[in-house]
Design a protein around this motif. Structure first.
Motif, PDB file in Angstrom:
ATOM      1  N   ILE A  13       0.848  -1.220  -0.363  1.00 45.79           N
ATOM      2  CA  ILE A  13      -0.077  -0.057   0.290  1.00 45.79           C
ATOM      3  C   ILE A  13       0.623   1.241  -0.238  1.00 45.79           C
ATOM      4  O   ILE A  13       0.482   2.065  -0.950  1.00 45.79           O
ATOM      5  CB  ILE A  13      -1.159   0.085   0.833  1.00 45.79           C
ATOM      6  CG1 ILE A  13      -1.901  -1.116   0.741  1.00 45.79           C
ATOM      7  CG2 ILE A  13      -1.711   1.743   1.436  1.00 45.79           C
ATOM      8  CD1 ILE A  13      -2.882  -1.698   2.050  1.00 45.79           C
ATOM      9  N   HIS A  17       0.399   2.755  -3.530  1.00 46.36           N
ATOM     10  CA  HIS A  17      -0.894   3.637  -3.316  1.00 46.36           C
ATOM     11  C   HIS A  17      -1.847   2.772  -3.892  1.00 46.36           C
ATOM     12  O   HIS A  17      -2.608   3.980  -5.384  1.00 46.36           O
ATOM     13  CB  HIS A  17      -0.308   5.136  -3.532  1.00 46.36           C
ATOM     14  CG  HIS A  17       0.812   5.313  -2.943  1.00 46.36           C
ATOM     15  ND1 HIS A  17       0.589   6.444  -1.696  1.00 46.36           N
ATOM     16  CD2 HIS A  17       2.256   5.667  -4.201  1.00 46.36           C
ATOM     17  CE1 HIS A  17       2.399   6.631  -1.547  1.00 46.36           C
ATOM     18  NE2 HIS A  17       2.500   6.687  -2.527  1.00 46.36           N
ATOM     19  N   PRO A  18      -2.461   2.671  -3.760  1.00 44.94           N
ATOM     20  CA  PRO A  18      -3.647   1.559  -4.639  1.00 44.94           C
ATOM     21  C   PRO A  18      -5.137   2.756  -4.457  1.00 44.94           C
ATOM     22  O   PRO A  18      -5.281   3.274  -3.333  1.00 44.94           O
ATOM     23  CB  PRO A  18      -4.268   0.770  -3.620  1.00 44.94           C
ATOM     24  CG  PRO A  18      -3.662   0.301  -3.004  1.00 44.94           C
ATOM     25  CD  PRO A  18      -2.707   1.449  -2.972  1.00 44.94           C
ATOM     26  N   ASP A  19      -6.002   2.590  -5.014  1.00 42.59           N
ATOM     27  CA  ASP A  19      -7.855   3.520  -5.326  1.00 42.59           C
ATOM     28  C   ASP A  19      -8.239   2.697  -4.051  1.00 42.59           C
ATOM     29  O   ASP A  19      -8.520   2.894  -3.302  1.00 42.59           O
ATOM     30  CB  ASP A  19      -7.995   3.432  -6.983  1.00 42.59           C
ATOM     31  CG  ASP A  19      -7.025   4.483  -7.356  1.00 42.59           C
ATOM     32  OD1 ASP A  19      -6.330   5.581  -6.999  1.00 42.59           O
ATOM     33  OD2 ASP A  19      -7.232   4.309  -8.541  1.00 42.59           O
ATOM     34  N   ILE A  20      -8.348   1.634  -4.414  1.00 41.88           N
ATOM     35  CA  ILE A  20      -8.501   0.885  -3.696  1.00 41.88           C
ATOM     36  C   ILE A  20      -8.410  -1.132  -2.813  1.00 41.88           C
ATOM     37  O   ILE A  20      -7.139  -1.242  -3.544  1.00 41.88           O
ATOM     38  CB  ILE A  20     -10.202   0.062  -4.694  1.00 41.88           C
ATOM     39  CG1 ILE A  20     -10.865   0.708  -4.983  1.00 41.88           C
ATOM     40  CG2 ILE A  20     -10.995  -0.815  -3.404  1.00 41.88           C
ATOM     41  CD1 ILE A  20     -11.623  -0.078  -6.642  1.00 41.88           C
ATOM     42  N   ILE A  21      -8.685  -0.939  -1.407  1.00 36.13           N
ATOM     43  CA  ILE A  21      -7.981  -1.599  -0.493  1.00 36.13           C
ATOM     44  C   ILE A  21      -9.033  -2.360  -0.448  1.00 36.13           C
ATOM     45  O   ILE A  21      -9.654  -2.202   0.486  1.00 36.13           O
ATOM     46  CB  ILE A  21      -7.286  -1.826   0.655  1.00 36.13           C
ATOM     47  CG1 ILE A  21      -6.426  -0.461   0.266  1.00 36.13           C
ATOM     48  CG2 ILE A  21      -6.766  -2.220   1.468  1.00 36.13           C
ATOM     49  CD1 ILE A  21      -5.632   0.508   1.351  1.00 36.13           C
ATOM     50  N   ASP A  45      -5.584   7.395   1.988  1.00 37.34           N
ATOM     51  CA  ASP A  45      -6.315   8.391   1.486  1.00 37.34           C
ATOM     52  C   ASP A  45      -7.711   6.496   0.736  1.00 37.34           C
ATOM     53  O   ASP A  45      -8.516   7.329   0.062  1.00 37.34           O
ATOM     54  CB  ASP A  45      -6.723   9.905   0.886  1.00 37.34           C
ATOM     55  CG  ASP A  45      -5.833   9.455  -0.769  1.00 37.34           C
ATOM     56  OD1 ASP A  45      -4.961   8.759  -0.476  1.00 37.34           O
ATOM     57  OD2 ASP A  45      -5.636  10.282  -0.890  1.00 37.34           O
ATOM     58  N   SER A  46      -7.118   5.630  -0.089  1.00 33.87           N
ATOM     59  CA  SER A  46      -7.183   4.404  -0.802  1.00 33.87           C
ATOM     60  C   SER A  46      -8.638   4.088  -0.207  1.00 33.87           C
ATOM     61  O   SER A  46      -9.353   4.631   1.306  1.00 33.87           O
ATOM     62  CB  SER A  46      -6.721   3.249  -0.752  1.00 33.87           C
ATOM     63  OG  SER A  46      -5.188   4.176  -0.918  1.00 33.87           O
ATOM     64  N   LYS A  47      -9.800   4.126  -0.869  1.00 32.55           N
ATOM     65  CA  LYS A  47     -11.441   3.922  -0.070  1.00 32.55           C
ATOM     66  C   LYS A  47     -10.920   2.572   0.056  1.00 32.55           C
ATOM     67  O   LYS A  47     -10.443   1.392  -0.711  1.00 32.55           O
ATOM     68  CB  LYS A  47     -12.075   3.224  -1.569  1.00 32.55           C
ATOM     69  CG  LYS A  47     -12.862   4.631  -2.434  1.00 32.55           C
ATOM     70  CD  LYS A  47     -13.350   5.124  -1.284  1.00 32.55           C
ATOM     71  CE  LYS A  47     -13.588   6.705  -2.748  1.00 32.55           C
ATOM     72  NZ  LYS A  47     -13.962   7.720  -0.972  1.00 32.55           N
TER      73      LYS A  47
END
Length: 82
Positions: A13, A17-21, A45-47
């Motif tokens: 992570i 820096h993924p958008d979704i976890i 700030d990932s979802k």
């Protein structure tokens, strides 16, 4: 990407820096509650979506406090009975 445990997941992570976890609550090394707290401390700030076998409200409450967008109870998908 996929990790075998929350500690490795956190490393990915921080690097990617993924958008979704998508995470579980029960994992080796560091559990989901620890991971959520760490993500919150680091202002990630990932979802985040949690898939868990724990229906206990304390886990759901922690997920809500951490800003999780979804809390799905396992088994999420069931095979039809034949």
């Amino acid at each position: 990407m996929e990790a075998d445990n929350a500690e490795d997941g956190l490393k990915i992570i921080l690097k990617e820096h993924p958008d979704i976890i998508i995470t579980d609550m029960k994992m080796p090394v560091m559990d989901g509650t620890q991971l959520l707290k760490k993500l919150e401390e680091l202002h990630i700030d990932s979802k985040i979506s949690v898939i868990s076998g724990f229906s206990d409200f304390k886990y759901t409450r922690l997920a809500i406090q951490a800003g999780v967008i979804d809390y799905i109870l396992k088994p999420a998908l069931r095979s039809p009975v034949r």
